[in-house]
Design a protein around this motif. Sequence first.
Motif, short mmCIF file in Angstrom:
data_model
loop_
_atom_site.label_atom_id
_atom_site.label_comp_id
_atom_site.label_asym_id
_atom_site.label_seq_id
_atom_site.Cartn_x
_atom_site.Cartn_y
_atom_site.Cartn_z
N GLN A 26 -20.95 1.33 41.17
CA GLN A 26 -19.64 1.79 40.72
C GLN A 26 -19.76 3.08 39.91
O GLN A 26 -18.92 3.98 40.04
CB GLN A 26 -18.92 0.70 39.92
CG GLN A 26 -18.53 -0.52 40.73
CD GLN A 26 -17.68 -0.19 41.94
OE1 GLN A 26 -16.85 0.70 41.92
NE2 GLN A 26 -17.91 -0.92 43.02
N ARG A 27 -20.81 3.18 39.11
CA ARG A 27 -21.02 4.41 38.33
C ARG A 27 -21.37 5.57 39.25
O ARG A 27 -20.89 6.69 39.07
CB ARG A 27 -22.12 4.19 37.28
CG ARG A 27 -21.67 3.31 36.13
CD ARG A 27 -22.59 3.38 34.91
NE ARG A 27 -24.00 3.47 35.19
CZ ARG A 27 -24.82 2.42 35.37
NH1 ARG A 27 -24.35 1.19 35.29
NH2 ARG A 27 -26.10 2.60 35.60
N VAL A 28 -22.22 5.33 40.24
CA VAL A 28 -22.58 6.37 41.22
C VAL A 28 -21.33 6.83 41.96
O VAL A 28 -21.08 8.03 42.12
CB VAL A 28 -23.65 5.86 42.21
CG1 VAL A 28 -23.81 6.81 43.39
CG2 VAL A 28 -24.97 5.64 41.52
N ARG A 29 -20.53 5.88 42.42
CA ARG A 29 -19.29 6.19 43.14
C ARG A 29 -18.35 7.04 42.30
O ARG A 29 -17.79 8.02 42.77
CB ARG A 29 -18.57 4.89 43.52
CG ARG A 29 -18.58 4.58 44.96
CD ARG A 29 -17.80 3.35 45.23
NE ARG A 29 -16.65 3.22 44.32
CZ ARG A 29 -15.50 2.67 44.61
NH1 ARG A 29 -15.31 2.16 45.80
NH2 ARG A 29 -14.54 2.59 43.75
N ALA A 30 -18.18 6.64 41.04
CA ALA A 30 -17.27 7.39 40.15
C ALA A 30 -17.79 8.81 39.93
O ALA A 30 -17.03 9.77 40.00
CB ALA A 30 -17.13 6.65 38.82
N HIS A 31 -19.09 8.93 39.71
CA HIS A 31 -19.68 10.25 39.47
C HIS A 31 -19.57 11.14 40.72
O HIS A 31 -19.29 12.34 40.61
CB HIS A 31 -21.15 10.10 39.06
CG HIS A 31 -21.81 11.40 38.74
ND1 HIS A 31 -21.53 12.10 37.59
CD2 HIS A 31 -22.72 12.13 39.43
CE1 HIS A 31 -22.25 13.21 37.58
NE2 HIS A 31 -22.97 13.25 38.69
N ALA A 32 -19.75 10.56 41.90
CA ALA A 32 -19.68 11.32 43.16
C ALA A 32 -18.26 11.45 43.68
O ALA A 32 -18.03 12.09 44.71
CB ALA A 32 -20.56 10.64 44.21
N ARG A 33 -17.32 10.82 42.99
CA ARG A 33 -15.91 10.82 43.39
C ARG A 33 -15.73 10.29 44.82
O ARG A 33 -15.02 10.87 45.64
CB ARG A 33 -15.31 12.21 43.26
CG ARG A 33 -15.29 12.69 41.83
CD ARG A 33 -14.66 14.03 41.70
NE ARG A 33 -14.68 14.42 40.29
CZ ARG A 33 -14.52 15.65 39.88
NH1 ARG A 33 -14.32 16.61 40.75
NH2 ARG A 33 -14.55 15.92 38.60
N LEU A 34 -16.40 9.18 45.09
CA LEU A 34 -16.28 8.51 46.38
C LEU A 34 -15.29 7.36 46.24
O LEU A 34 -15.54 6.41 45.51
CB LEU A 34 -17.63 7.95 46.83
CG LEU A 34 -18.74 8.95 47.06
CD1 LEU A 34 -20.04 8.24 47.33
CD2 LEU A 34 -18.38 9.85 48.24
#
Length: 103
Positions: A26-34
Amino acid sequence: MLHSLQQCANDPKRHISKEVLENAWQRVRAHARLENVHLHDLRHTFGTFASQAGSNAFMISHLLRHKNVTITNRYVNPDADPIRALSETIGSRIEAGLKGEPE
């Protein structure tokens, strides 16, 4: 949570809990704006790319650690271009044979 990931990174035999992995994703997704991309989607993409790279279903099944190829077929989306290329190659060989030309 970060501490749990670091412990697992230091010991490859230690399993990462589903919750820790999901929170990290979820953190990766938020950072990558996915938006609307699930971690499991990566398995499908990985299987598809492996197929497009020329791997067979048995190799991909082993790579994804599936118990049988039937499950792998759900992950692998065949690309029409390699099938077309194979068909044209076979057709050319048959045509050359009918004309008596060397292969």
